[in-house]
Design an enzyme around this catalytic site. Structure first.
Site, PDB file in Angstrom:
ATOM      1  N   ARG A 111      19.598  24.764  18.160  1.00 57.89           N
ATOM      2  CA  ARG A 111      19.930  25.074  19.687  1.00 57.89           C
ATOM      3  C   ARG A 111      20.530  23.935  20.100  1.00 57.89           C
ATOM      4  NH1 ARG A 111      14.131  25.093  22.790  1.00 57.89           N
ATOM      5  NH2 ARG A 111      13.890  23.006  22.737  1.00 57.89           N
ATOM      6  N   CYS A 115      29.107  22.595  22.638  1.00 52.92           N
ATOM      7  CA  CYS A 115      29.972  21.677  23.358  1.00 52.92           C
ATOM      8  C   CYS A 115      30.055  21.934  24.707  1.00 52.92           C
ATOM      9  CB  CYS A 115      31.196  21.424  22.423  1.00 52.92           C
ATOM     10  SG  CYS A 115      32.459  20.449  23.775  1.00 52.92           S
ATOM     11  N   GLU A 150      15.990  23.200  28.575  1.00 47.05           N
ATOM     12  CA  GLU A 150      15.891  21.842  28.152  1.00 47.05           C
ATOM     13  C   GLU A 150      17.464  21.341  28.006  1.00 47.05           C
ATOM     14  OE1 GLU A 150      11.743  21.834  26.633  1.00 47.05           O
ATOM     15  OE2 GLU A 150      13.215  21.971  25.072  1.00 47.05           O
ATOM     16  N   CYS A 157      33.424  15.617  20.284  1.00 51.75           N
ATOM     17  CA  CYS A 157      34.632  16.247  19.693  1.00 51.75           C
ATOM     18  C   CYS A 157      35.943  16.206  20.535  1.00 51.75           C
ATOM     19  CB  CYS A 157      34.379  17.868  19.818  1.00 51.75           C
ATOM     20  SG  CYS A 157      34.333  18.572  21.451  1.00 51.75           S
ATOM     21  N   GLU A 311       6.395  24.276  31.350  1.00 53.14           N
ATOM     22  CA  GLU A 311       5.853  24.618  29.940  1.00 53.14           C
ATOM     23  C   GLU A 311       4.696  23.505  29.996  1.00 53.14           C
ATOM     24  OE1 GLU A 311       8.629  24.549  26.812  1.00 53.14           O
ATOM     25  OE2 GLU A 311      10.174  25.936  27.903  1.00 53.14           O
ATOM     26  N   LYS A 360       6.102  28.734  15.015  1.00 55.25           N
ATOM     27  CA  LYS A 360       5.131  29.508  14.689  1.00 55.25           C
ATOM     28  C   LYS A 360       3.889  29.122  14.636  1.00 55.25           C
ATOM     29  CE  LYS A 360       5.648  29.305   9.552  1.00 55.25           C
ATOM     30  NZ  LYS A 360       6.888  28.538   9.432  1.00 55.25           N
ATOM     31  N   TYR A 361       3.981  27.800  14.595  1.00 49.36           N
ATOM     32  CA  TYR A 361       2.319  27.192  14.946  1.00 49.36           C
ATOM     33  C   TYR A 361       2.198  26.372  15.957  1.00 49.36           C
ATOM     34  CZ  TYR A 361       2.131  28.099   9.832  1.00 49.36           C
ATOM     35  OH  TYR A 361       2.202  28.832   8.689  1.00 49.36           O
ATOM     36  N   HIS A 362       3.189  26.680  17.039  1.00 50.65           N
ATOM     37  CA  HIS A 362       3.129  25.907  18.596  1.00 50.65           C
ATOM     38  C   HIS A 362       2.128  26.899  19.120  1.00 50.65           C
ATOM     39  CE1 HIS A 362       4.141  24.882  22.651  1.00 50.65           C
ATOM     40  NE2 HIS A 362       4.556  23.642  22.211  1.00 50.65           N
TER      41      HIS A 362
END
EC number: 3.2.1.23
Length: 678
Positions: A111, A115, A150, A157, A311, A360-362
């Protein structure tokens, strides 16, 4: 108030129903009711689901979920889904893909992978935002817009190269001006055509130096590229902001920030956010005072306005080397720490824990067990009940302070792009030393920018004010002359906004107000130290303290020498000075002192100016601050210790336990009071 349609401290967080089959949705809604969840952030990463190809948009799933949430009384923080572009876009329009620091073109994946100067990304992200605004502009569940997620990451580039050249034309106007600003006569770097300028990367001016820190041959070029990339990402945000405002002028808009995140100048960004929101993820070993500083930094971005805690994790994180659980009570305690420092929302990532990929473990309110019979869910439900009880009591309450600490992103970039004097010099660490000393004393500080109205503060601290921007020195002189106390440190007043050294000796434009000049700078090895020796006894202070990192060798030009170095060839030279200037005073700390010195000295300095702590005689590990609203003061007292602590609390009424408090009272471990003071 963020949105009057939800007049309480919002409670909720990121929810990704697009990752689940529909039977799970109703079970989630059932548990939202049990936990007191009343706001859900939707659609943050759903671009690929919403737009499976260039021509097709599909929002049926989102319609259904927003309607379900609204039917249950849950408001929506609606993401624009533009935080990660779809795979089809990368395949068809490769200009959307970033080029990294080493010059490698990325493939699709991850993620923050777009650009910011890609015409494709800008076109489709704005189009997506407009589709959403047109569809949901009148939906009663919509409380606030959440653009992307975020923001961060730089690109090198060809699109960015051309855009950088145009940005420079706007900033400097001519190549002659640019060449002077960058000092390009050094190493024969003079530019005669705009298209000769390339982004500073591992292929040109930069490399990874000690400890992975970016090093550069030309600080001016690299500094401007930081500004340019921050501006480029901000422009992407603003394009979405403008189209959302066109359709929903009365709905607030935000994007989630990340505390002391180096890559983006949040003080510039905040001007374009209706409300500041941020994601707080301290580790279990992060000092409580550092987390407090981050909350205060976010509150300071919009001149003390309340902010959103967008968050936090209900339990464990997943990206640290050791992802410890939050101990019982800690989630609640840290939530209220945010509220104590200006948060008007308490929100989590995530509401339901995903079953695959890197998060998945957060932690989540609803764990993989999928039911409400977990410790974390019970704690979340208890907090939800408390927030419902508090209602709108604390909304829009403000934190008041008479001490301001200057934090500046341009200065941060410049300090750490510098080719000296020490790799150990870290701007945020030096700012934190002063903040922590005040925190330990129970004195609240605002984190402010160089553009803030200085007259609001009795004391202003500017650690490592390496860069002095145009007009700032004269404003500091006016502030001190009018009676203010100004404090700055070693490695200050060195350069202008282009990172060019101010001729005539350090500390440049600050020399007059400080009454000193600095001849040399000694960088100490990590195992080395010197000492600060007071010239005369000051109340509450020892005669000698240790110091390290850097030692400026300074001479007084009218300033009073308060302390001297205790060893080395510069033994007896000034280490701490104060210059009486007009009705005020300007202090210079020529080295980095131990924490004990800062606490003892700032305690005396603040007391002399009538600046009192929120609560006197705080036990170690107990934090106190005050929010004020409509003439009423609310004292937050938070015990970060596992054990109970005796606290001498002024008379008042605890909003959480419905009881009167006064005098010496025991505060249980990892517990808190919110005292409505008499």
């Amino acid at each position: 108030m963020i949105n009057p349609n939800k007049p309480k401290i919002w409670y909720g967080g990121d929810y990704n129903p697009d990752q689940w089959e529909k039977p799970v949705w109703d079970e989630d809604l059932r548990m939202f009711k049990l936990s007191g969840i009343d706001v859900a952030t939707l659609n943050v990463f759903a671009w690929a689901k919403n737009q499976p190809n260039e021509e097709t948009y599909q929002f049926d799933w989102l319609d259904e979920m927003i309607n379900k949430l609204h039917g249950d009384g849950v408001g929506v923080c609606l993401g624009t889904s533009t935080a990660a572009h779809p795979a089809w876009m990368a395949k068809k329009y490769p200009d959307v893909l970033r080029v990294d620091f080493d010059g490698r073109k990325r493939k699709f994946g991850g993620r923050h992978n777009s650009c910011p100067n890609s015409p494709t990304y800008r076109h489709y992200s704005v189009k997506m935002a407009e589709k959403l605004a047109e569809r949901y502009k009148d939906h009663p569940a919509l409380l606030i817009w959440h653009i992307s997620n975020e923001y961060g990451g730089y690109c090198y580039c060809d699109n960015c190269a051309v855009a950088f050249q145009e940005w420079l034309k706007q900033r400097y106007g001519s190549l002659d001006t640019l060449n002077r600003a960058w000092n390009t006569s050094f190493w024969g770097h003079t530019f005669y055509e705009w298209d000769e300028i390339v982004p500073p990367s591992a292929l040109s001016e930069e490399w990874r130096g000690w400890n992975g820190r970016t090093a550069t041959n030309f600080q001016g070029i690299s500094l401007d590229y930081c500004r340019f990339q921050s501006d480029s990402l901000l422009e992407c945000y603003k394009l979405e902001y403008e189209v959302l405002k066109k359709h929903t002028p009365n709905i607030p808009i935000t994007t989630n920030l990340m505390g002391a995140y180096k890559e983006l100048d949040y003080q510039k960004w905040a001007k374009h956010l209706d409300v500041v929101s941020w994601d707080s993820y301290p580790g279990m070993d992060t000092p409580y005072s550092y987390t407090a500083m981050m909350h205060d930094l976010m509150r300071g971005l919009k001149d003390g306005q309340p902010f959103m805690l967008m968050e936090q994790t209900p339990s464990a994180q997943n990206w640290q080397p050791y992802n410890a659980l939050k101990r019982p009570g800690v989630m609640r305690l840290w939530s209220y720490q945010a509220a104590a420092r200006g948060a008007d929302t308490i929100m989590f990532f995530q509401l339901r824990r995903s079953i695959g990929a890197c998060e998945k473990y957060h932690g989540a309110v609803i764990d993989h067990a999928g039911h409400e019979h977990t410790r974390v869910f019970r704690e979340c439900a208890a907090l939800g009940s408390e927030l419902h009880k508090l209602g709108d009591t604390l909304l829009d309450a403000h934190v008041k302070s008479k001490v301001g600490i200057i934090f500046d992103w341009d200065n941060w970039w410049a300090v750490e792009l510098s080719s000296g004097p020490s790799i150990a010099l870290k701007y945020v660490d030096e700012v934190y030393k002063y903040y922590d000393a005040l925190y330990q004393l129970g004195i609240t500080a605002d984190m402010i920018s160089v553009d803030t109205d200085f007259s609001k503060y009795d004391v202003i601290i500017a650690p490592v004010m390496y860069m002095v921007k145009p007009g700032v020195a004269s404003r500091i002189e006016q502030y001190v002359e009018a009676g203010g106390s100004f404090i700055t440190t070693f490695f200050s007043g060195i350069v202008n906004e282009n990172d060019l050294v101010a001729p005539g000796g350090y500390p440049g434009e600050l020399r007059k107000v400080l009454g000193i000049w600095a001849e040399e700078i000694d960088a100490l090895l990590p195992e080395q130290s010197n000492s600060i020796e007071l010239k005369s006894k000051l109340d509450g202070m020892k005669m000698s303290y240790s110091c390290n990192l850097l030692c400026d060798l300074i001479h007084s030009e009218g300033a009073e020498v308060i302390a001297e170095y205790g060893s080395d060839f510069y033994k007896g030279m000034p280490a701490v000075t104060v210059n009486r200037y007009g009705s005020g005073e300007a202090w210079y700390m020529a080295t980095s002192p131990e924490g004990a010195f800062l606490q003892d000295w700032l305690k005396k300095l603040c007391a002399d100016r009538g600046i009192q702590p929120a609560l006197a005689s705080l036990p170690s590990g107990v934090e106190a601050t005050i929010r004020e609203k409509d003439g009423q003061s609310y004292l937050f007292v938070l015990n970060h210790n596992a054990d109970a602590m005796a606290v001498n609390v002024p008379a008042g009424y605890d909003l959480l336990t419905d009881r009167k408090l006064s005098g010496q009272t025991e505060l249980p471990g990892r517990d808190l009071w919110i005292v409505k003071l008499d």
